[in-house]
Design a protein around this motif. Structure first.
Motif, PDB file in Angstrom:
ATOM      1  N   LEU A  67      -6.003  21.589 -35.570  1.00 60.31           N
ATOM      2  CA  LEU A  67      -4.546  21.715 -35.596  1.00 60.31           C
ATOM      3  C   LEU A  67      -4.130  23.088 -36.100  1.00 60.31           C
ATOM      4  CD1 LEU A  67      -1.878  20.091 -35.211  1.00 60.31           C
ATOM      5  CD2 LEU A  67      -2.054  19.477 -37.634  1.00 60.31           C
ATOM      6  N   ARG A  68      -4.856  23.600 -37.107  1.00 60.30           N
ATOM      7  CA  ARG A  68      -4.488  24.878 -37.710  1.00 60.30           C
ATOM      8  C   ARG A  68      -4.751  26.079 -36.797  1.00 60.30           C
ATOM      9  NH1 ARG A  68      -1.036  23.064 -40.126  1.00 60.30           N
ATOM     10  NH2 ARG A  68      -0.976  22.538 -42.350  1.00 60.30           N
ATOM     11  N   ARG A  69      -5.428  25.879 -35.681  1.00 68.74           N
ATOM     12  CA  ARG A  69      -5.618  26.973 -34.729  1.00 68.74           C
ATOM     13  C   ARG A  69      -4.287  27.402 -34.114  1.00 68.74           C
ATOM     14  NH1 ARG A  69     -10.622  24.372 -31.229  1.00 68.74           N
ATOM     15  NH2 ARG A  69     -12.275  24.598 -32.799  1.00 68.74           N
ATOM     16  N   THR A  70      -3.366  26.445 -33.988  1.00 70.95           N
ATOM     17  CA  THR A  70      -2.123  26.735 -33.272  1.00 70.95           C
ATOM     18  C   THR A  70      -0.858  26.315 -34.012  1.00 70.95           C
ATOM     19  OG1 THR A  70      -2.274  24.604 -32.125  1.00 70.95           O
ATOM     20  CG2 THR A  70      -3.266  26.503 -31.032  1.00 70.95           C
ATOM     21  N   SER A  71      -1.002  25.578 -35.133  1.00 71.62           N
ATOM     22  CA  SER A  71       0.185  24.979 -35.742  1.00 71.62           C
ATOM     23  C   SER A  71       0.199  25.150 -37.257  1.00 71.62           C
ATOM     24  CB  SER A  71       0.236  23.479 -35.402  1.00 71.62           C
ATOM     25  OG  SER A  71       1.283  22.837 -36.092  1.00 71.62           O
ATOM     26  N   ASP A  72       1.416  25.343 -37.804  1.00 65.06           N
ATOM     27  CA  ASP A  72       1.596  25.374 -39.261  1.00 65.06           C
ATOM     28  C   ASP A  72       2.273  24.095 -39.745  1.00 65.06           C
ATOM     29  OD1 ASP A  72       4.135  25.738 -38.277  1.00 65.06           O
ATOM     30  OD2 ASP A  72       4.434  27.726 -39.136  1.00 65.06           O
ATOM     31  N   LEU A  73       2.156  23.033 -38.960  1.00 61.01           N
ATOM     32  CA  LEU A  73       2.734  21.744 -39.291  1.00 61.01           C
ATOM     33  C   LEU A  73       2.305  21.290 -40.696  1.00 61.01           C
ATOM     34  CD1 LEU A  73       4.072  19.022 -38.195  1.00 61.01           C
ATOM     35  CD2 LEU A  73       1.733  18.346 -37.652  1.00 61.01           C
ATOM     36  N   PRO A  74       3.232  20.836 -41.544  1.00 62.80           N
ATOM     37  CA  PRO A  74       2.858  20.327 -42.862  1.00 62.80           C
ATOM     38  C   PRO A  74       1.935  19.111 -42.746  1.00 62.80           C
ATOM     39  CG  PRO A  74       5.215  20.763 -42.776  1.00 62.80           C
ATOM     40  CD  PRO A  74       4.703  20.893 -41.376  1.00 62.80           C
ATOM     41  N   VAL A  75       0.878  19.095 -43.575  1.00 58.16           N
ATOM     42  CA  VAL A  75      -0.126  18.034 -43.510  1.00 58.16           C
ATOM     43  C   VAL A  75      -0.459  17.528 -44.909  1.00 58.16           C
ATOM     44  CG1 VAL A  75      -2.523  17.472 -42.929  1.00 58.16           C
ATOM     45  CG2 VAL A  75      -1.166  18.889 -41.369  1.00 58.16           C
ATOM     46  N   ILE A  76      -0.466  16.209 -45.051  1.00 57.03           N
ATOM     47  CA  ILE A  76      -0.971  15.563 -46.266  1.00 57.03           C
ATOM     48  C   ILE A  76      -2.263  14.844 -45.897  1.00 57.03           C
ATOM     49  CG2 ILE A  76      -0.572  13.779 -48.010  1.00 57.03           C
ATOM     50  CD1 ILE A  76       2.410  14.334 -47.766  1.00 57.03           C
ATOM     51  N   ILE A  77      -3.314  15.061 -46.687  1.00 58.42           N
ATOM     52  CA  ILE A  77      -4.607  14.432 -46.442  1.00 58.42           C
ATOM     53  C   ILE A  77      -4.764  13.214 -47.351  1.00 58.42           C
ATOM     54  CG2 ILE A  77      -7.101  14.729 -46.759  1.00 58.42           C
ATOM     55  CD1 ILE A  77      -6.249  16.129 -44.320  1.00 58.42           C
ATOM     56  N   LEU A  78      -5.250  12.108 -46.766  1.00 64.75           N
ATOM     57  CA  LEU A  78      -5.578  10.900 -47.525  1.00 64.75           C
ATOM     58  C   LEU A  78      -7.087  10.694 -47.491  1.00 64.75           C
ATOM     59  CD1 LEU A  78      -3.005   8.341 -46.024  1.00 64.75           C
ATOM     60  CD2 LEU A  78      -2.675   9.865 -47.983  1.00 64.75           C
ATOM     61  N   THR A  79      -7.675  10.293 -48.608  1.00 62.90           N
ATOM     62  CA  THR A  79      -9.100  10.007 -48.605  1.00 62.90           C
ATOM     63  C   THR A  79      -9.457   8.989 -49.663  1.00 62.90           C
ATOM     64  OG1 THR A  79     -11.312  10.953 -48.781  1.00 62.90           O
ATOM     65  CG2 THR A  79      -9.621  11.913 -50.184  1.00 62.90           C
ATOM     66  N   SER A  80     -10.488   8.203 -49.390  1.00 62.36           N
ATOM     67  CA  SER A  80     -10.998   7.264 -50.384  1.00 62.36           C
ATOM     68  C   SER A  80     -12.096   7.901 -51.200  1.00 62.36           C
ATOM     69  CB  SER A  80     -11.542   6.006 -49.692  1.00 62.36           C
ATOM     70  OG  SER A  80     -12.503   6.360 -48.726  1.00 62.36           O
ATOM     71  N   LYS A  81     -12.519   9.099 -50.809  1.00 64.52           N
ATOM     72  CA  LYS A  81     -13.563   9.804 -51.542  1.00 64.52           C
ATOM     73  C   LYS A  81     -12.962  10.510 -52.749  1.00 64.52           C
ATOM     74  CE  LYS A  81     -16.242  10.854 -47.370  1.00 64.52           C
ATOM     75  NZ  LYS A  81     -16.808  11.931 -46.541  1.00 64.52           N
ATOM     76  N   ASP A  82     -13.542  10.268 -53.896  1.00 61.74           N
ATOM     77  CA  ASP A  82     -13.062  10.931 -55.110  1.00 61.74           C
ATOM     78  C   ASP A  82     -13.987  12.091 -55.442  1.00 61.74           C
ATOM     79  OD1 ASP A  82     -11.548  11.509 -57.277  1.00 61.74           O
ATOM     80  OD2 ASP A  82     -12.303   9.883 -58.537  1.00 61.74           O
TER      81      ASP A  82
END
Length: 240
Positions: A67-82
């Motif tokens: 996505l970052r190749r073409t877009s500056d769209l705001p992104v929030i990442i979710l993960t179960s890994k701590d």
């Protein structure tokens, strides 16, 4: 209020997060694997994307990288890994925020609100004084510093006339530095400029954003050195 794309293979998470976001007026579209989510993000960009890390067909980090190749769209990442390495990788790839599962819906809503506000999707309350209005006008004016041109109203960044695609957080960090060339900004100062009070990030997050921003500028100018590190102190903008 905002169009949000949610990509997560956990149906319970999708249902609960969608209901929470929709109850605050947002329009939510959900996808259950990374490849479908990426296609949707590219074909019909929303105001914000929320990506899980571990998904079938394509994981969230790969979705973000592409996505970052073409877009500056705001992104929030979710993960179960701590694990710290996942968080650092997410910020290095250009994530705007990061949340560990399990999380409270209230906290997620506040994080979403903060990222949207920084992106200019959710506006502040109207200015009630002439001074506040003047400050708002000043903040939206194009800023020129040597080869750098920043236009907050259009979220445009140019270096020597060439466009540089920055995420919302990167743009705000650079704007804070460039407003006062030669003055040192501590990491705490930069956190205040780029994040709302309810969002905590550590020093390494700021360092990751700066590292990624420098890389983007050096892709258009290998000699770029306008962002200077003062070890143990912070960063400053050196006008070129």
């Amino acid at each position: 209020m905002a169009k949000i794309t949610l990509v997560d293979d956990d149906e319970n998470i999708v249902t609960s997060v969608s209901l929470a976001l929709e109850s605050h007026g947002h329009e939510v579209k959900a996808y259950y694997d990374g490849a479908s989510g990426l296609a949707a993000l590219e074909n019909e960009p929303p105001d914000l994307a929320i990506l899980d890390v571990k998904m079938p067909r394509m994981d969230g980090m790969e979705v973000l990288r592409r996505l970052r190749r073409t877009s500056d769209l705001p992104v929030i990442i979710l993960t179960s890994k701590d694990e710290e390495i996942d968080e650092i990788l997410g910020f290095n790839l250009g994530a705007d925020d990061y949340m560990h599962k399990p999380f409270s819906q209230r906290l997620l809503i506040e994080r979403v609100k903060a990222v949207l506000r920084r992106a200019g999707v959710e506006g502040e309350e109207p200015a009630t004084t002439a001074a506040a209005a003047a400050n708002g006008d000043a903040a939206s004016r194009a800023l020129k510093r040597g080869k750098l041109t920043l236009d907050p109203a259009r979220h445009d960044c140019l270096w020597d006339g060439k466009p540089v695609k920055l995420t919302v957080t990167e743009f705000l960090l650079l704007q804070s530095l460039a407003q006062r060339p030669g003055f040192v900004k501590s990491r705490d100062n930069l956190m205040d400029a780029a994040y709302d009070d309810q969002v905590y990030v550590d020093d390494r997050t700021i360092d990751s954003h700066i590292k990624r921003m420098r890389k983007k500028f050096r892709e258009v100018d290998p000699e770029f050195d306008a962002i200077e590190t003062l070890y143990g102190v912070g960063y400053r903008y050196r006008e070129a």
